[in-house]
Design an enzyme around this catalytic site. Structure first.
Site, PDB file in Angstrom:
ATOM      1  N   ALA A   1       0.813  -1.222   0.000  1.00  0.00           N
ATOM      2  CA  ALA A   1       0.000   0.000   0.000  1.00  0.00           C
ATOM      3  C   ALA A   1       0.841   1.265   0.000  1.00  0.00           C
ATOM      4  CB  ALA A   1      -0.941  -0.002   1.207  1.00  0.00           C
TER       5      ALA A   1
ATOM      6  N   GLY B   1       0.590   3.264  -5.896  1.00  0.00           N
ATOM      7  CA  GLY B   1      -0.299   2.666  -6.875  1.00  0.00           C
ATOM      8  C   GLY B   1      -1.645   2.230  -6.347  1.00  0.00           C
TER       9      GLY B   1
ATOM     10  N   GLY C   1      -2.514  -0.101  -4.247  1.00  0.00           N
ATOM     11  CA  GLY C   1      -2.612  -0.311  -2.811  1.00  0.00           C
ATOM     12  C   GLY C   1      -2.807   0.978  -2.044  1.00  0.00           C
TER      13      GLY C   1
ATOM     14  N   SER D   1      -4.870 -10.446 -12.403  1.00  0.00           N
ATOM     15  CA  SER D   1      -4.674  -9.548 -13.537  1.00  0.00           C
ATOM     16  C   SER D   1      -5.296 -10.173 -14.767  1.00  0.00           C
ATOM     17  CB  SER D   1      -3.173  -9.330 -13.773  1.00  0.00           C
ATOM     18  OG  SER D   1      -2.912  -8.789 -15.050  1.00  0.00           O
TER      19      SER D   1
ATOM     20  N   TYR E   1       5.083 -13.872 -15.207  1.00  0.00           N
ATOM     21  CA  TYR E   1       4.103 -12.964 -14.610  1.00  0.00           C
ATOM     22  C   TYR E   1       2.690 -13.531 -14.778  1.00  0.00           C
ATOM     23  CZ  TYR E   1       1.281  -8.818 -13.718  1.00  0.00           C
ATOM     24  OH  TYR E   1       0.350  -7.950 -13.210  1.00  0.00           O
TER      25      TYR E   1
END
Length: 275
Positions: A6, A9, A11, A121, A147
């Site tokens: 956090a 971005g 977060g 994602s 990824y």
């Protein structure tokens, strides 16, 4: 509420939005200096604690400091980085994005009262979970495939956790979310031409970090969605827009792979994750 990664971005935007609506937020971050700046902007509702998901010793140390929380948001992640290893020798993307969060959730679940939200994602569509080489020890490393694999692992973990919570008769829920394309600092850490290219070609059709956080916020606060729901943006094939229930690759439903991923994650982290 506990939010990993956090300090910037998605977060950071998630923490700010939740705090504006009355939540107390714990910013669980490796970069505590940046997290301190976010906490200062939020005010008294924010607390910063150190957590490095690439080191299971840090994960355990952080978990020991937690007495309880309503919600755990597994937000932190890295994207398309060169081949590196975590403190325990895991491929860094699988180790940070999935295995670190798997271990954290296992250790914290008895202390969580309401739900777990795990970020995946749209790139999970690339994911092919190779249970025989989860950590890229025998394959030629491909950063984008790694990824995608880690994001498929996030999705499968969130779905499997929802099933196991239901089977156990628990009232706790597991949700998964993805931000579509959002302007975050992730693209700046690829250490390759991909970062600048994405800024020129992909990010312009995306949305702000604040808008990208909306699926996570919906997953963290919805009162009536079924456990296991995957949230993402509505428009442009899930790239941007208001958050809605999202579809996902059918192979994420593969029972054998999901259960195998759970067992392999237990083996690698050394944690018996019984729900």
């Amino acid at each position: 509420m506990i939010i990993t990664g956090a300090n910037s971005g998605l977060g950071a935007e998630t923490a700010k939005a939740l705090a504006r609506h009355g939540a107390k937020v714990v910013l669980a971050c490796r970069n505590t200096a940046k997290a301190d700046d976010v906490a200062a902007a939020i005010g008294a509702a924010a607390t910063v604690r150190e957590l490095d998901l690439a080191d299971l010793n840090s994960v355990r140390a952080f978990a020991d400091t937690v007495e309880g929380a309503d919600v755990l948001i597994n937000n932190a992640g890295i994207m398309a980085v060169p081949l590196r290893r975590t403190a325990q020798g895991f491929e860094s993307q699988m180790g940070t994005n999935h295995l670190g969060h798997f271990a954290l959730t296992a250790l914290l679940l008895p202390k969580i009262t309401d739900r777990v939200v795990t970020l995946s994602s749209g790139m999970h569509l690339l994911g092919r979970i190779n249970l025989g080489d989860l950590n890229w020890e025998r394959r030629i490393y491909r950063r984008w495939q790694a990824y995608g694999d880690s994001k498929m692992a996030n999705l499968m973990f969130g779905l499997e956790l929802a099933k196991r919570l239901s089977d156990a008769g628990s009232d706790k829920k597991s949700f998964i979310a993805h931000p579509g394309i959002a302007s975050t600092s992730l693209t700046g850490h690829t250490e390759s031409i991909y970062g600048p290219l994405m800024k020129l070609t992909v990010l312009p059709i995306g949305q702000s970090s604040a808008d990208g956080a909306l699926p996570t916020l919906l997953a963290a606060t919805t009162p009536d969605a079924p456990s296991g729901t995957f949230f993402g943006p509505k428009q442009l094939f899930g790239l941007r827009g208001a958050p809605v229930k999202s579809g996902y690759a059918p192979r994420a439903k593969d029972k054998a792979i999901r259960e195998g991923l759970w067992r392999e994650s237990e083996r690698l982290t050394g944690i018996d994750f019984t729900v």
